[in-house]
Scaffold this motif. Structure first.
Motif, mmCIF file in Angstrom:
data_model
loop_
_atom_site.group_PDB
_atom_site.id
_atom_site.type_symbol
_atom_site.label_atom_id
_atom_site.label_comp_id
_atom_site.label_asym_id
_atom_site.label_seq_id
_atom_site.Cartn_x
_atom_site.Cartn_y
_atom_site.Cartn_z
ATOM 1 N N PRO A 91 3.309 -0.427 7.794
ATOM 2 C CA PRO A 91 4.184 -1.493 8.308
ATOM 3 C C PRO A 91 2.884 -2.498 8.882
ATOM 4 O O PRO A 91 3.461 -3.700 8.813
ATOM 5 C CB PRO A 91 5.028 -1.276 9.354
ATOM 6 C CG PRO A 91 5.385 0.293 8.952
ATOM 7 C CD PRO A 91 4.143 0.815 8.342
ATOM 8 N N GLU A 92 2.116 -2.276 9.452
ATOM 9 C CA GLU A 92 0.919 -2.882 10.126
ATOM 10 C C GLU A 92 0.423 -4.018 9.155
ATOM 11 O O GLU A 92 -0.226 -5.009 9.762
ATOM 12 C CB GLU A 92 -0.133 -2.069 10.818
ATOM 13 C CG GLU A 92 -1.046 -1.373 9.570
ATOM 14 C CD GLU A 92 -0.697 -0.361 9.186
ATOM 15 O OE1 GLU A 92 -1.473 0.412 8.294
ATOM 16 O OE2 GLU A 92 0.468 0.417 9.515
ATOM 17 N N CYS A 93 0.513 -3.900 7.944
ATOM 18 C CA CYS A 93 -0.075 -4.972 6.908
ATOM 19 C C CYS A 93 0.967 -6.052 6.709
ATOM 20 O O CYS A 93 0.627 -6.792 5.948
ATOM 21 C CB CYS A 93 -0.554 -4.119 5.607
ATOM 22 S SG CYS A 93 0.912 -3.603 4.579
ATOM 23 N N ALA A 94 2.056 -5.956 7.033
ATOM 24 C CA ALA A 94 3.125 -7.034 6.919
ATOM 25 C C ALA A 94 2.534 -8.386 7.298
ATOM 26 O O ALA A 94 3.082 -9.532 6.762
ATOM 27 C CB ALA A 94 4.362 -6.602 7.351
ATOM 28 N N ARG A 95 1.946 -8.549 8.348
ATOM 29 C CA ARG A 95 1.457 -9.556 8.832
ATOM 30 C C ARG A 95 0.074 -10.188 8.381
ATOM 31 O O ARG A 95 -0.396 -11.094 8.465
ATOM 32 C CB ARG A 95 0.899 -9.472 10.492
ATOM 33 C CG ARG A 95 -0.056 -8.456 10.821
ATOM 34 C CD ARG A 95 -0.560 -8.285 12.111
ATOM 35 N NE ARG A 95 -1.291 -7.251 12.382
ATOM 36 C CZ ARG A 95 -2.710 -7.196 11.864
ATOM 37 N NH1 ARG A 95 -3.126 -8.222 11.475
ATOM 38 N NH2 ARG A 95 -3.407 -6.017 12.144
ATOM 39 N N LEU A 96 -0.423 -9.367 7.275
ATOM 40 C CA LEU A 96 -1.536 -9.908 6.608
ATOM 41 C C LEU A 96 -1.415 -11.101 5.699
ATOM 42 O O LEU A 96 -0.397 -10.944 4.666
ATOM 43 C CB LEU A 96 -2.477 -8.735 6.052
ATOM 44 C CG LEU A 96 -2.646 -7.759 7.045
ATOM 45 C CD1 LEU A 96 -3.628 -6.590 6.242
ATOM 46 C CD2 LEU A 96 -3.845 -8.198 8.109
ATOM 47 N N ASN A 97 -2.330 -11.932 5.418
ATOM 48 C CA ASN A 97 -2.176 -12.929 4.538
ATOM 49 C C ASN A 97 -3.539 -13.169 4.201
ATOM 50 O O ASN A 97 -4.545 -13.021 4.632
ATOM 51 C CB ASN A 97 -1.644 -14.244 4.876
ATOM 52 C CG ASN A 97 0.056 -14.090 5.250
ATOM 53 O OD1 ASN A 97 0.627 -13.465 4.483
ATOM 54 N ND2 ASN A 97 0.515 -14.440 6.781
ATOM 55 N N GLY A 98 -3.560 -14.076 2.959
ATOM 56 C CA GLY A 98 -4.880 -14.371 2.266
ATOM 57 C C GLY A 98 -5.795 -13.370 2.053
ATOM 58 O O GLY A 98 -5.601 -12.538 1.554
ATOM 59 N N GLU A 99 -7.044 -13.890 2.479
ATOM 60 C CA GLU A 99 -7.930 -13.051 2.336
ATOM 61 C C GLU A 99 -8.131 -11.792 3.161
ATOM 62 O O GLU A 99 -8.690 -10.498 2.670
ATOM 63 C CB GLU A 99 -9.591 -13.769 2.862
ATOM 64 C CG GLU A 99 -10.034 -14.871 2.049
ATOM 65 C CD GLU A 99 -10.400 -14.770 0.697
ATOM 66 O OE1 GLU A 99 -10.773 -13.474 0.285
ATOM 67 O OE2 GLU A 99 -10.166 -15.363 -0.139
ATOM 68 N N GLU A 100 -7.270 -11.587 4.312
ATOM 69 C CA GLU A 100 -7.313 -10.251 5.080
ATOM 70 C C GLU A 100 -6.376 -9.358 3.816
ATOM 71 O O GLU A 100 -6.731 -8.199 4.326
ATOM 72 C CB GLU A 100 -6.573 -10.495 6.174
ATOM 73 C CG GLU A 100 -7.288 -11.320 7.463
ATOM 74 C CD GLU A 100 -6.658 -11.409 8.724
ATOM 75 O OE1 GLU A 100 -5.247 -11.714 8.551
ATOM 76 O OE2 GLU A 100 -7.151 -11.516 9.735
#
Length: 152
Positions: A91-100
């Motif tokens: 779930p911690e990856c839900a906030r990631l966008n773009g290059e991240e």
């Protein structure tokens, strides 16, 4: 002096019984039980990983079936499958966008196929009106490879 002592023949002690076993046999039995438990745990984990891998791929294949043949729809299906699987397992990856997001997808894979390869299509291709079929197919292959791996 002619008396002789009444001597009897030598008698050996009885042979030891099979029960209880010697301490070394107890240690060997405990070691074998430990090894069997370890093998059972490893087999169970392997089965769980295989089940999880099948579930991940089923998500992708279901979305690809719904998408049909247009390349842009297949790219969108790949993006959605990656997000769904990642959100359910990490779930911690839900906030990631773009290059991240692409860097997060690259971890545990040889090279940087998302940041520098066909996975870059995830940045803007889902928002385009069309895409090339070979771009979509290379992304589908890459996403399948990623979904076979571990998301943690």
């Amino acid at each position: 002096m002619g008396s002789t002592l009444p001597l009897r023949d030598i008698h050996l002690p009885p042979e030891p019984g099979w029960w209880p076993p010697a301490p070394g046999w107890w240690m060997l039995a405990l070691c074998l039980v430990g090894v069997l438990i370890l093998l059972a745990v490893l087999a169970w984990r392997s089965l769980q990983r295989a089940r999880l891998r099948r579930q991940r791929l089923a998500v992708l294949e279901g979305l690809l079936r719904e998408a049909g043949e247009p390349a842009i729809d297949r790219i969108r299906a790949c993006a959605e499958a990656l997000r769904r699987v990642a959100a359910s397992e990490a779930p911690e990856c839900a906030r990631l966008n773009g290059e991240e997001w692409l860097a997060w997808l690259d971890r545990d894979l040889p090279g940087k196929p998302f940041s520098e390869g066909p996975g870059r299509a995830l940045l803007d291709a889902p928002y385009r009106p069309s895409a090339e079929p070979q771009q979509a197919e290379s992304l589908v292959r890459l996403v399948r490879q990623r979904l076979r791996g571990d998301f943690r």
